[in-house]
Design an enzyme around this catalytic site. Structure first.
Site, PDB file in Angstrom:
ATOM      1  CB  CYS A  66     -12.622 -12.207   9.817  1.00 54.59           C
ATOM      2  SG  CYS A  66     -13.843 -11.850   8.538  1.00 54.59           S
ATOM      3  CB  CYS A  72     -14.196 -15.054   3.365  1.00 50.63           C
ATOM      4  SG  CYS A  72     -13.456 -13.762   2.330  1.00 50.63           S
ATOM      5  CD  GLN A 262       3.840  -4.812  -4.672  1.00 50.64           C
ATOM      6  OE1 GLN A 262       3.181  -5.567  -3.960  1.00 50.64           O
ATOM      7  NE2 GLN A 262       4.703  -5.277  -5.569  1.00 50.64           N
ATOM      8  CE1 TYR A 288       7.988  -8.248 -17.809  1.00 47.39           C
ATOM      9  CE2 TYR A 288      10.159  -8.271 -16.780  1.00 47.39           C
ATOM     10  CZ  TYR A 288       9.258  -8.797 -17.682  1.00 47.39           C
ATOM     11  OH  TYR A 288       9.605  -9.889 -18.437  1.00 47.39           O
ATOM     12  CB  CYS A 376       4.062 -12.576  -5.129  1.00 47.27           C
ATOM     13  SG  CYS A 376       3.006 -12.492  -6.590  1.00 47.27           S
TER      14      CYS A 376
END
Length: 420
Positions: A66, A72, A262, A288, A376
């Protein structure tokens, strides 16, 4: 000025340099790199390099694809070879939790994201600069999102030029258009465009919006009534369908601007299968449940599923997902910490980043034999386990799924079984 070799990575993926008795955190630097730091900035109690140069490259490096890499904030690890990314994610997870777990890489590491939120500002349209909440990278492309990114951004810029709508001013918190959210069904080819703005559109503006984004299968305008810097608003359908679809193997999911899903469609089946592998018995509580990502998948495989979710809209979406897949799964509105946990064989939890907190004690007292913890955030899991769950559960297994290539993040699925 400080110079030295990066020896290790912090838990959030920054290179760590020890120089003159000081620890300096260096973004976009990896173990084995030799760096020369010219300026540092204190942030959250740490010294973080803000101006540095790479003197000698680590053998772990690869050439980033990139052109925005290094500025970024989207891909901190794009300069690392993918095999090294997986190894380091496993090491960081083990360092935090004490658990050794196999890791499964993403089937695709480019163009895998099914959603991107492009911030629209006077400085540019794209993603935030790393470590600079007021800095924006004016993107030309985004290789982890979509080959069509230039098309999406060009349509937005032409639309703004014709209508005269002003991009958001991050510093003053004023003006019109704040975010462009684009979702792609990677396996269906469907596209949803959602413009988040602080103004209601006129008839002429809506006509131009439809024209410039005529390629969208679903087109939304979201009115944002606050000045918080997030891509949220009151979504109103402008054209085409209310939802787009994503298909993960034999399960179809409906996607809406206000629903969480996701972000890596290609690795999602690995995550779902890991949850399924650790699910025992017949009766399952999805505590959840969100839009039914896990619950509908498991119901499709013959499990009896009930889901609890505090967001009424997510519950509605979960019920729709169950209906279109022809499965029997019941979803209802409720707070996890207020749920009376009954006679279930397995409870699945995918809590917010802060973890289970009060709901952990409910699980300990419930008597449920099997618990599948999806997260995560390994620190939140460790806290939940050591403060609460360890009293009643032992860790039986764990697997890591790389849902986030080129970042330090990884998704963990952990199997817990009640102690005898």
């Amino acid at each position: 000025m400080f110079e030295g070799r990066i020896q290790d990575l912090s838990d959030d993926g920054l290179g760590m340099l020890e120089a003159d008795g000081r620890r300096i955190y260096v973004p976009f630097a990896y173990p084995g790199d030799v760096v020369r730091v010219k300026k540092i900035k204190r942030r959250f109690g740490r010294r973080i390099a803000r101006d540095f140069e790479l003197v000698e490259e680590s053998p772990l490096r690869q050439t980033p694809r990139c052109p925005h890499f290094g500025t970024c904030g989207g891909c901190l690890w794009q300069g690392l070879r993918y095999g090294e990314q997986l190894r380091l994610k496993s090491e960081i997870f083990e360092r935090i939790t004490g658990l050794t777990a196999e890791i499964k890489g993403s089937p695709k590491i480019w163009g895998f994201r099914n959603v991107s939120n492009f911030i629209v500002t006077a400085e540019g349209t794209g993603l935030k600069k790393h470590g600079n909440p007021l800095g924006v990278v004016d993107l030309k492309e985004c290789l982890i999102f979509s080959k069509r990114t230039p098309e999406y951004l060009r349509a937005l810029r032409d639309f703004l030029e014709e209508t005269g709508l002003k991009p958001w001013n991050l510093k003053d918190k004023t003006d019109d258009v704040h975010y462009l959210q684009v979702r792609e069904g990677k396996f269906t080819g469907e596209v949803m465009v959602n413009l988040i703005a602080h103004v209601k559109p006129s008839k002429g503006v809506l006509e131009a919006f439809r024209d410039y984004f005529s390629f969208a299968n679903s087109l939304y305008w979201s009115l944002k009534r606050d000045d918080r810097d997030d891509p949220r608003g009151e979504a109103e359908l402008v054209a085409e369908e209310h939802y787009i679809r994503e298909r993960i193997e034999d399960v179809t999911y409906l996607l809406h601007p206000n629903s969480f899903f996701q972000t890596n469609s290609y690795a999602l089946s690995l995550l779902l299968k890991a949850v399924e592998r650790f699910t025992d018995g017949e009766k399952v509580l999805d505590l959840y449940s969100g839009v039914g990502t896990f619950g509908v998948w498991l119901a499709r495989r013959g499990f009896s599923v009930e889901g609890i979710e505090m967001n009424p809209f997510a519950v509605e979406m979960a019920s729709r997902n169950a209906e279109i897949n022809g499965v029997k799964a019941t979803f209802r509105v409720g707070r996890a910490e207020d749920t009376q946990i009954g006679n279930y064989d397995t409870v699945i939890v995918d809590p917010p980043r802060k973890g289970l907190k009060e709901a952990a004690d409910l699980l300990v007292e419930s008597g449920v034999e099997n618990l599948v913890y999806v997260s995560c955030n390994p620190r939140a899991f460790k806290l939940d386990y050591e403060k609460h769950l360890e009293k009643a559960y032992r860790i039986e297994g764990a697997v890591l799924i790389d849902m986030f290539p080129h970042t330090p993040q990884v998704e963990a699925v952990i199997e817990l079984v009640r102690r005898r």
